[in-house]
Scaffold this motif. Structure first.
Motif, short mmCIF file in Angstrom:
data_model
loop_
_atom_site.label_atom_id
_atom_site.label_comp_id
_atom_site.label_asym_id
_atom_site.label_seq_id
_atom_site.Cartn_x
_atom_site.Cartn_y
_atom_site.Cartn_z
N PRO A 185 38.85 53.15 55.08
CA PRO A 185 39.41 51.80 55.23
C PRO A 185 39.81 51.24 53.87
N ALA A 186 40.50 50.12 53.88
CA ALA A 186 40.90 49.46 52.63
C ALA A 186 39.70 48.80 51.97
N ASN A 187 39.86 48.49 50.69
CA ASN A 187 38.87 47.70 49.94
C ASN A 187 37.49 48.36 49.86
N VAL A 188 37.49 49.62 49.41
CA VAL A 188 36.23 50.32 49.22
C VAL A 188 36.14 50.87 47.80
N THR A 189 34.92 51.18 47.39
CA THR A 189 34.62 51.83 46.12
C THR A 189 33.82 53.09 46.42
N CYS A 190 34.05 54.14 45.65
CA CYS A 190 33.38 55.41 45.87
C CYS A 190 32.46 55.73 44.70
N ALA A 191 31.24 56.18 45.01
CA ALA A 191 30.28 56.51 43.94
C ALA A 191 29.16 57.38 44.50
N GLY A 192 28.91 58.49 43.83
CA GLY A 192 27.77 59.34 44.20
C GLY A 192 28.00 60.19 45.43
N CYS A 228 21.66 64.70 53.90
CA CYS A 228 21.65 64.09 52.57
C CYS A 228 21.31 65.09 51.48
N ASN A 229 21.62 66.33 51.72
CA ASN A 229 21.41 67.36 50.71
C ASN A 229 22.64 67.40 49.79
N TYR A 230 22.69 66.41 48.89
CA TYR A 230 23.84 66.29 48.00
C TYR A 230 23.89 67.42 46.98
N PRO A 231 25.09 67.77 46.47
CA PRO A 231 26.37 67.14 46.77
C PRO A 231 26.97 67.58 48.11
N THR A 232 27.76 66.69 48.71
CA THR A 232 28.47 66.99 49.94
C THR A 232 29.97 67.05 49.65
N GLY A 233 30.75 67.23 50.68
CA GLY A 233 32.19 67.37 50.49
C GLY A 233 32.95 66.08 50.29
N VAL A 234 32.27 64.95 50.48
CA VAL A 234 32.93 63.65 50.31
C VAL A 234 32.00 62.67 49.59
N PRO A 235 32.56 61.69 48.88
CA PRO A 235 31.75 60.71 48.17
C PRO A 235 31.10 59.68 49.10
N ASN A 236 30.10 58.97 48.59
CA ASN A 236 29.51 57.82 49.28
C ASN A 236 30.48 56.64 49.19
N ILE A 237 30.48 55.80 50.23
CA ILE A 237 31.44 54.70 50.32
C ILE A 237 30.73 53.34 50.29
N TYR A 238 31.26 52.46 49.47
CA TYR A 238 30.77 51.09 49.32
C TYR A 238 31.90 50.10 49.60
N THR A 239 31.57 48.94 50.14
CA THR A 239 32.53 47.84 50.22
C THR A 239 32.78 47.32 48.81
N ASP A 240 34.05 47.17 48.44
CA ASP A 240 34.43 46.67 47.12
C ASP A 240 34.29 45.15 47.10
N ILE A 241 33.25 44.65 46.48
CA ILE A 241 32.95 43.22 46.50
C ILE A 241 34.06 42.39 45.85
N SER A 242 34.73 42.94 44.84
CA SER A 242 35.75 42.17 44.13
C SER A 242 36.85 41.67 45.07
N LYS A 243 37.09 42.39 46.15
CA LYS A 243 38.15 42.00 47.10
C LYS A 243 37.71 40.87 48.01
N PHE A 244 36.43 40.51 47.98
CA PHE A 244 35.92 39.49 48.89
C PHE A 244 35.34 38.27 48.16
#
Length: 257
Positions: A185-192, A228-244
């Motif tokens: 979705p829009a307005n996300v940040t990826c980390a870890g 949760c046996n990282y690393p996986t094939g995709v990053p973790n997703i966070y809502t980007d607070i700056s957009k809100f």
């Protein structure tokens, strides 16, 4: 509570074709008692931890909108140990202010404010709010941020009593979108969770992604599968607070939603 987790997992699986919502701290450490005193345990009417959250003012805690599925009724502030809760001083009843455009995790806008029943006084050693991000905050590829919570410490584990935290690197959004096959979705940040053994899983939804120890830049939203046996094939997703930030500030000013 298990049934609710299963239901939420089903909805996210349906959208991502096999990827599911999970939220826990993996390969982290026990948080120092003197740090991260903005952390909140979001709890249901049975006073069970269902999500993380964080204080941003004396009146409001931020969490993820999908945590509304558990109909939280209170938050606990001022302790890292969920077995050491003084309900008279640490527990706050809440009113839920879910983002008006939130429909489901997969469609974004995964943010909710919780209006506290009484003020969490600033200046107390046990409670300190996190800052909202300003325009000067730039999250570059590889920059380390911190995420914390009371979630599982291994796949298919259990909620922990002591707060855990871990450092995770920011992942370029274009790279992240490619890994997720442009289904984000829009307005996300990826980390870890990607290119590292560190990340989050079940139990930490709504917790903050913290920049420079004092600025909230993301809200734990979702990742891939219940593995949760990282690393996986995709990053973790966070809502980007700056957009809100404008929406948050409007509610803070009105002190209601």
């Amino acid at each position: 509570m298990h049934a609710l987790h299963t239901l939420l997992l089903f909805h996210v699986l349906t959208y991502f074709g096999g990827n599911a919502l999970v939220s826990e701290i993996i390969n982290g450490k026990k948080t120092k008692q003197s740090s991260m005193m903005y952390m909140a345990s979001v709890q249901d009417k049975g006073r069970r931890h269902v999500c993380g959250g964080f204080l941003i003012s004396e009146d409001f805690v931020v969490t993820a909108a999908h945590c509304d599925d558990w109909k939280p009724t209170s938050v606990v502030l001022g302790t890292h140990n969920l077995k050491k809760v003084n309900d008279e001083t640490m527990r706050f009843d809440v009113k839920r202010c879910k983002h008006p455009f939130y429909k489901e995790v997969a469609s974004g806008n995964d943010i909710m404010l919780l209006k506290l029943s009484r003020k969490a006084r600033r200046g107390k050693k046990t409670i300190k709010p996190l800052q909202l991000p300003g325009q000067d905050v730039k999250l570059k590829e590889g920059k380390k941020c911190k995420v914390a919570g009371w979630g599982f410490t291994r796949s298919h584990g259990e909620i922990v009593n002591d707060l855990q935290d871990v450092d995770v690197p920011i992942i370029n959004l274009e790279k992240c979108q490619k890994a997720w096959r442009n289904k984000l979705p829009a307005n996300v940040t990826c980390a870890g969770g990607y290119g590292t053994k560190k990340g989050f899983c079940q139990g930490d939804s709504g917790g903050p992604l913290v920049f420079k120890e004092k600025i909230a830049v993301g809200i734990v939203s979702f990742n891939s599968d219940s593995d949760c046996n990282y690393p996986t094939g995709v990053p973790n997703i966070y809502t980007d607070i700056s957009k809100f930030v404008p929406w948050i500030k409007e509610i803070l000013q009105k002190k209601t939603c």
